[in-house]
Write a protein that holds these residues in place. Structure first.
Motif, PDB file in Angstrom:
ATOM      1  N   LEU A  86     -31.868 -22.788  20.655  1.00  0.00           N
ATOM      2  CA  LEU A  86     -30.661 -23.192  19.911  1.00  0.00           C
ATOM      3  C   LEU A  86     -30.120 -21.755  19.702  1.00  0.00           C
ATOM      4  CD1 LEU A  86     -32.589 -25.632  17.676  1.00  0.00           C
ATOM      5  CD2 LEU A  86     -31.451 -26.045  19.939  1.00  0.00           C
ATOM      6  N   TYR A  87     -28.684 -21.801  19.900  1.00  0.00           N
ATOM      7  CA  TYR A  87     -28.083 -20.687  19.312  1.00  0.00           C
ATOM      8  C   TYR A  87     -26.821 -21.083  18.158  1.00  0.00           C
ATOM      9  CZ  TYR A  87     -29.586 -19.176  23.801  1.00  0.00           C
ATOM     10  OH  TYR A  87     -30.357 -18.710  24.826  1.00  0.00           O
ATOM     11  N   ALA A  88     -26.471 -20.056  17.484  1.00  0.00           N
ATOM     12  CA  ALA A  88     -25.302 -20.458  16.215  1.00  0.00           C
ATOM     13  C   ALA A  88     -24.044 -20.448  16.982  1.00  0.00           C
ATOM     14  CB  ALA A  88     -25.474 -19.188  15.449  1.00  0.00           C
ATOM     15  N   GLY A  89     -23.511 -21.770  16.697  1.00  0.00           N
ATOM     16  CA  GLY A  89     -22.337 -21.906  17.565  1.00  0.00           C
ATOM     17  C   GLY A  89     -21.167 -21.410  16.619  1.00  0.00           C
ATOM     18  N   ARG A  90     -21.537 -20.951  15.415  1.00  0.00           N
ATOM     19  CA  ARG A  90     -20.479 -20.526  14.542  1.00  0.00           C
ATOM     20  C   ARG A  90     -21.286 -19.714  13.491  1.00  0.00           C
ATOM     21  NH1 ARG A  90     -15.461 -23.510  13.390  1.00  0.00           N
ATOM     22  NH2 ARG A  90     -14.943 -24.600  15.145  1.00  0.00           N
ATOM     23  N   ARG A  91     -20.415 -19.041  12.689  1.00  0.00           N
ATOM     24  CA  ARG A  91     -21.218 -18.289  11.724  1.00  0.00           C
ATOM     25  C   ARG A  91     -21.527 -19.132  10.511  1.00  0.00           C
ATOM     26  NH1 ARG A  91     -18.479 -12.507  11.114  1.00  0.00           N
ATOM     27  NH2 ARG A  91     -19.740 -12.189   9.129  1.00  0.00           N
ATOM     28  N   GLY A 105     -38.289 -33.875  10.758  1.00  0.00           N
ATOM     29  CA  GLY A 105     -39.456 -32.962  11.188  1.00  0.00           C
ATOM     30  C   GLY A 105     -39.878 -32.074  10.231  1.00  0.00           C
ATOM     31  N   ASP A 106     -40.872 -31.075  10.385  1.00  0.00           N
ATOM     32  CA  ASP A 106     -41.571 -30.438   9.637  1.00  0.00           C
ATOM     33  C   ASP A 106     -40.805 -29.105   9.184  1.00  0.00           C
ATOM     34  OD1 ASP A 106     -43.834 -31.805   9.499  1.00  0.00           O
ATOM     35  OD2 ASP A 106     -44.863 -30.829  11.180  1.00  0.00           O
ATOM     36  N   ASN A 107     -39.934 -28.613  10.005  1.00  0.00           N
ATOM     37  CA  ASN A 107     -39.345 -27.403  10.048  1.00  0.00           C
ATOM     38  C   ASN A 107     -37.733 -27.486  10.452  1.00  0.00           C
ATOM     39  OD1 ASN A 107     -39.055 -24.720   9.117  1.00  0.00           O
ATOM     40  ND2 ASN A 107     -39.885 -23.897  11.324  1.00  0.00           N
ATOM     41  N   PRO A 108     -37.027 -28.493   9.729  1.00  0.00           N
ATOM     42  CA  PRO A 108     -35.433 -28.464  10.166  1.00  0.00           C
ATOM     43  C   PRO A 108     -34.705 -27.145   9.787  1.00  0.00           C
ATOM     44  CG  PRO A 108     -35.884 -29.767   8.271  1.00  0.00           C
ATOM     45  CD  PRO A 108     -37.456 -29.372   8.697  1.00  0.00           C
ATOM     46  N   VAL A 109     -33.687 -27.077  10.231  1.00  0.00           N
ATOM     47  CA  VAL A 109     -33.097 -25.998   9.807  1.00  0.00           C
ATOM     48  C   VAL A 109     -31.591 -26.531   9.302  1.00  0.00           C
ATOM     49  CG1 VAL A 109     -31.428 -24.055  10.970  1.00  0.00           C
ATOM     50  CG2 VAL A 109     -33.750 -24.449  11.808  1.00  0.00           C
ATOM     51  N   LEU A 110     -31.298 -25.887   8.140  1.00  0.00           N
ATOM     52  CA  LEU A 110     -30.298 -26.093   7.252  1.00  0.00           C
ATOM     53  C   LEU A 110     -29.171 -24.955   7.382  1.00  0.00           C
ATOM     54  CD1 LEU A 110     -28.385 -28.119   5.635  1.00  0.00           C
ATOM     55  CD2 LEU A 110     -29.760 -27.532   3.653  1.00  0.00           C
ATOM     56  N   LEU A 111     -27.866 -25.148   7.872  1.00  0.00           N
ATOM     57  CA  LEU A 111     -27.224 -24.021   7.957  1.00  0.00           C
ATOM     58  C   LEU A 111     -25.899 -24.350   7.206  1.00  0.00           C
ATOM     59  CD1 LEU A 111     -27.056 -23.319  11.888  1.00  0.00           C
ATOM     60  CD2 LEU A 111     -28.407 -22.273  10.041  1.00  0.00           C
ATOM     61  N   ARG A 112     -25.144 -23.198   6.883  1.00  0.00           N
ATOM     62  CA  ARG A 112     -24.039 -23.464   5.706  1.00  0.00           C
ATOM     63  C   ARG A 112     -22.913 -22.415   6.076  1.00  0.00           C
ATOM     64  NH1 ARG A 112     -26.044 -24.057   0.255  1.00  0.00           N
ATOM     65  NH2 ARG A 112     -26.228 -26.359   1.066  1.00  0.00           N
ATOM     66  N   ASN A 113     -21.590 -23.010   6.223  1.00  0.00           N
ATOM     67  CA  ASN A 113     -20.607 -22.062   6.248  1.00  0.00           C
ATOM     68  C   ASN A 113     -19.556 -22.516   5.031  1.00  0.00           C
ATOM     69  OD1 ASN A 113     -17.735 -21.439   7.120  1.00  0.00           O
ATOM     70  ND2 ASN A 113     -18.804 -20.571   8.692  1.00  0.00           N
ATOM     71  N   ARG A 114     -19.336 -21.996   4.026  1.00  0.00           N
ATOM     72  CA  ARG A 114     -18.673 -22.403   2.739  1.00  0.00           C
ATOM     73  C   ARG A 114     -17.327 -22.225   3.085  1.00  0.00           C
ATOM     74  NH1 ARG A 114     -20.938 -23.434  -1.785  1.00  0.00           N
ATOM     75  NH2 ARG A 114     -23.189 -22.878  -2.288  1.00  0.00           N
ATOM     76  N   LYS A 115     -16.884 -21.332   4.074  1.00  0.00           N
ATOM     77  CA  LYS A 115     -15.608 -20.950   4.162  1.00  0.00           C
ATOM     78  C   LYS A 115     -14.921 -22.060   5.040  1.00  0.00           C
ATOM     79  CE  LYS A 115     -12.385 -17.505   6.338  1.00  0.00           C
ATOM     80  NZ  LYS A 115     -12.305 -16.352   7.154  1.00  0.00           N
TER      81      LYS A 115
END
Length: 183
Positions: A86-91, A105-115
C-alpha cells in the motif's frame, strides 16, 4: 494453498504481479463489474468486491436508502492478495485510529488531509510501517494488505470521510483512489 499464499506474499514484496493461482478462495464479489483497477494507493490491478452504496452483501443490515433488504456499504472493498503493498496516493498525515471499530481489523490506517478536506480509513491491513503523527508523501510505502478482521479473504476497505467525521460523513471514494480500469 499455503505454498500459493507464500508465492503471493513474495510476489507482492518484490513488487511483482501475483500469479492467477493466488486468488483467495474466500473472495465473494457483490458486483457485476469484472474490471481490474489500478490505483496509486496499491500495487497491481484488482477487482472491486463490494462497491460503495447499496449492496446485497450479507454483512450489512437493511438500510432505508436501499431497495428491498439491501444494506449500505460506506466504502469500497478491493480484493487483493495478502501482502500487497500500500502506497500513499496523496499527501496525508497518519492519525490515531482508536475511534474506529473492530470491523476494520486490528490495525486499520486512518489518514488525513485537512487541506483537501478528507479522512481515509483503510481497513484490513497486515503490517503497518507508520504511526500517528507521521506525514506521508505520494508514493510512500505505508502498509501491507491482509485479511485481518475480514471474513471474506484478503482485501482492503477504503472509506472516505469528512475530516474528523464519523461513518455518517462517508462519501464515494473512487475519485480519491484514482481508480483506473486496466485495459
Amino acid at each position: 494453498m499455503r505454498v500459493l499464499g507464500l508465492v503471493a506474499v513474495l510476489a507482492a514484496v518484490l513488487g511483482l504481479a501475483a500469479p492467477a493461482e493466488a486468488r483467495d478462495p474466500r473472495w465473494h464479489f457483490y458486483t457485476d463489474d469484472k474490471h481490474h483497477y489500478t490505483s496509486p494507493w496499491y500495487a497491481g490491478a484488482h477487482r472491486i468486491m463490494i462497491p460503495f452504496g447499496c449492496t446485497v452483501a450479507p454483512y450489512y443490515d437493511h438500510d432505508p436508502r436501499c431497495p428491498g433488504r439491501q444494506g449500505f456499504h460506506h466504502g469500497i472493498d478491493v480484493a487483493m492478495p495478502c501482502g500487497t503493498k500500500l502506497y500513499a496516493g496523496r499527501r496525508a498525515k497518519v492519525v490515531d485510529h482508536s475511534s474506529l471499530g473492530p470491523a476494520y481489523g486490528d490495525n486499520p490506517v486512518l489518514l488525513r488531509n485537512r487541506k483537501l478536506g478528507w479522512d481515509l480509513v483503510i481497513g484490513h491491513t497486515r503490517k503497518v510501517f507508520v504511526e500517528p503523527g507521521d506525514k506521508l508523501h505520494r508514493g510512500d510505502l505505508f502498509a501491507l494488505a491482509s485479511d485481518n478482521g475480514a471474513p471474506d479473504g484478503c482485501h482492503l476497505h477504503f472509506e472516505q470521510r469528512a475530516v474528523e467525521g464519523g461513518l455518517s460523513t462517508a462519501t464515494r471514494p473512487r475519485a480519491l483512489l484514482a481508480l483506473t480500469a486496466r485495459p
